[in-house]
Structures are given as C-alpha cells and as structure tokens.
Write an enzyme that holds these catalytic residues in place. Structure first.
Site, PDB file in Angstrom:
ATOM      1  N   ASP A 132       0.841  -1.187   0.000  1.00 42.64           N
ATOM      2  CA  ASP A 132       0.000   0.000   0.000  1.00 42.64           C
ATOM      3  C   ASP A 132       0.878   1.240   0.000  1.00 42.64           C
ATOM      4  O   ASP A 132       1.964   1.244   0.584  1.00 42.64           O
ATOM      5  CB  ASP A 132      -0.896   0.026   1.244  1.00 42.64           C
ATOM      6  CG  ASP A 132      -2.160  -0.779   1.061  1.00 42.64           C
ATOM      7  OD1 ASP A 132      -2.608  -0.939  -0.079  1.00 42.64           O
ATOM      8  OD2 ASP A 132      -2.720  -1.251   2.078  1.00 42.64           O
ATOM      9  N   ARG A 182      -1.329  -1.148  -8.673  1.00 43.54           N
ATOM     10  CA  ARG A 182      -2.707  -0.750  -8.350  1.00 43.54           C
ATOM     11  C   ARG A 182      -2.782   0.770  -8.428  1.00 43.54           C
ATOM     12  O   ARG A 182      -2.150   1.478  -7.652  1.00 43.54           O
ATOM     13  CB  ARG A 182      -3.088  -1.209  -6.937  1.00 43.54           C
ATOM     14  CG  ARG A 182      -4.478  -0.705  -6.488  1.00 43.54           C
ATOM     15  CD  ARG A 182      -4.632  -0.819  -4.986  1.00 43.54           C
ATOM     16  NE  ARG A 182      -4.585  -2.184  -4.544  1.00 43.54           N
ATOM     17  CZ  ARG A 182      -4.072  -2.581  -3.371  1.00 43.54           C
ATOM     18  NH1 ARG A 182      -3.516  -1.690  -2.568  1.00 43.54           N
ATOM     19  NH2 ARG A 182      -4.084  -3.853  -3.026  1.00 43.54           N
TER      20      ARG A 182
END
Length: 302
Positions: A132, A182
């Site tokens: 992340d 992502r």
C-alpha cells in the site's frame, strides 16, 4: 490538512468506547470492515469467493512505533496465510501490506525484513503481496523497498496514487513486464505543492496514469469505484487479454457492480480486517473528511 479533532478522537479510548457502542456506527463499520479478527475475515473471503470475486486482505494497523508491534503485524499476516491455505482459499489471493505497520519509521531495515518474510510465506501459499502507498512522505522509501523485494519476489505489487504530481513519472518506471501496479486516486490530504487538489485534475491524472499502464507490459490493477473510470478502463483494455489486468474495489462499496464485473473480468475486493478498525476509520476521516460523505453515499448506491 488532517482534522485535529478527528485525530484526537482516534487516540481516545473513551471516544472509541462511545463510538463502537453506537448501533449506527457499528453498522457502518461492519459494512466496510470484515470484522475484528481472522475468523470474521475468513468468513467474508468464503462469501466473496462463492460469488467469483478475488480478494486482497489488509490486516489493519499502521504508523508502528514499537518493534513488538511490527512483529505482531508480521505474525498476523503469517497466521492469515496459514489459515487461508488450510481452508483452500489462498491460491490467487493477495495481501495488502503497509510498510509503516511493519516498522518503516524504526531504525534499520526492520520493515523490509518483515516484508521479505511476508512475501516468502505468501509465495509458498500461492499468494501475492501488494505494498500500500501512504502519504507523500513515504513514497520514495516504499518504492525503494519495492525494488529490493522484487529482486527475490518479482510479483510484488505496489499502489500508486494518481493525485500526487510525481505519480505519472513513477508510473513510467513501473510499466515493465510483470509489474503489478494498483492505480488509485488517493485518499490523503496532501498539500498543493505535491498533489492535485480538484476532482477534475485528479480524474485527468488518473486517466493519464491508466493509459500508461494499459499500454505497458505490466499488470494494471484498476482501483476505482468511479463508473466513468471503469468504462475508460474497459475501452483501454479492449486489446488486452482478460487475464492481463483486473479491477479492484473496497469491501462494502458498489457490491452489485463488483459482481457484474466479475462476470467477465478479474474483480478483486480490498478486504480490511482487525481490531484496529477504529483507529483506521478515524484516521481516514482525519486525512480526508470527504471520505465520510463518500462512505455514506455508498448506502444508496449499493
């Protein structure tokens, strides 16, 4: 700028007790967080798998300041992988990992060492790992760790926030063969010096990043709930094999659309879980209070 009031509430045990005891609040949290523990998370994974949806799991926690906390986070992921494998749910699943939860702010390479252990265990279980991305101050360190991890685990992915002005340049370095990226719009309250501020600017930056990824040789992961973005992504991916990209959405948001996309595309649901849901939830609101409106609007769009 983050709201001081919400940040203070995130640290308050008394406020936590008050908020978690309110039926409406608990209902909202249950909508977006897959429970406080591993058992609850596994139940959600089974339900999603039955509907043809893939998952990426985030064990909630971040900004670790103590080595013992970092170890506990690492161990939570190792237990998660073992449980998924035992129940036949590991193959193809992904884990979303915040380096700050593994001790990124601590001296040395503690976070990187923990991340290596997590990646090794995920690989043995037939899973992948995605790093992340947090606020702009962590980008360089996260990308540096990504490069080191990919030397042993080339399938490690990373999230990139389109709202950051630097992201288009970062994406140009991340479109190589096999690179899992992502792309998200970004949910942090960032200064104008480093980030686009208006919705239009962020949307245009996202589409520019999406074009780079879809033209590249990597594996784009379209992290968006925006119907316009999804349609653009489908158009850009028209000449790509269906197995060469995927869509990603948060657990509890646009569930019907998730199921629709899963009918012809890879659709992965971001599933957060863990006892630290309160701090996570309040910090998200503190970083960008507009998220509260976004969450509440999702009730009428589900």
């Amino acid at each position: 700028m983050p709201s001081p009031l919400l940040l203070a509430a995130a640290r308050s045990g008394r406020m936590r007790d008050l908020v978690t005891s309110m039926p409406l609040t608990r209902g909202v949290v249950d909508r977006f967080v897959a429970g406080d523990d591993l058992v609850a998370a596994l139940g959600v994974v089974r339900e999603l798998a039955a509907e043809g949806l893939e998952v990426t799991l985030d064990h909630l926690g971040e900004h670790t300041r103590e080595p013992a906390q970092a170890v506990a986070t690492r161990d939570a992921y190792l237990r998660l992988f073992a449980a998924l494998e035992e129940q036949g749910l590991a193959q193809g699943a992904d884990a979303s990992v915040k380096l700050s939860a593994l001790g990124q702010a601590l001296p040395g390479e503690l976070a990187l060492d923990h991340a290596r252990e997590i990646c090794a265990a995920a690989g043995r279980a037939g899973m992948t790992v995605t790093l992340d991305m947090e606020d702009h101050t962590t980008v360089d360190a996260t990308l540096e760790s990504l490069g080191k991890l990919r030397s042993d685990f080339p399938w490690v992915g990373v999230a990139v926030q389109a709202m950051l002005r630097r992201s288009e340049g970062d994406l140009r370095e991340l479109v190589g063969e096999g690179s899992r990226v992502r792309l998200v719009k970004g949910a942090y309250a960032e200064p104008v010096s480093v980030a686009f501020q208006s919705r239009g600017e962020i949307d245009r930056a996202y589409v520019r990043g999406l074009r780079l990824l879809m033209r590249g040789d990597g594996y784009p992961m379209v992290g968006s709930h925006d119907p316009r973005v999804i349609e653009i992504a489908l158009t850009l991916a028209a000449n790509r094999p269906p197995s060469s990209y995927e869509f990603q959405m948060l657990y509890g948001i646009r569930a019907a659309e998730q199921r629709r996309l899963a009918g012809g595309h890879r659709m992965r649901v971001y599933v957060p879980y863990g006892a630290d849901w309160y701090g996570y939830f309040m910090r998200r609101l503190a970083e960008r209070p507009a998220n509260l409106v976004f969450f509440l609007r999702s009730f009428v769009s589900r």
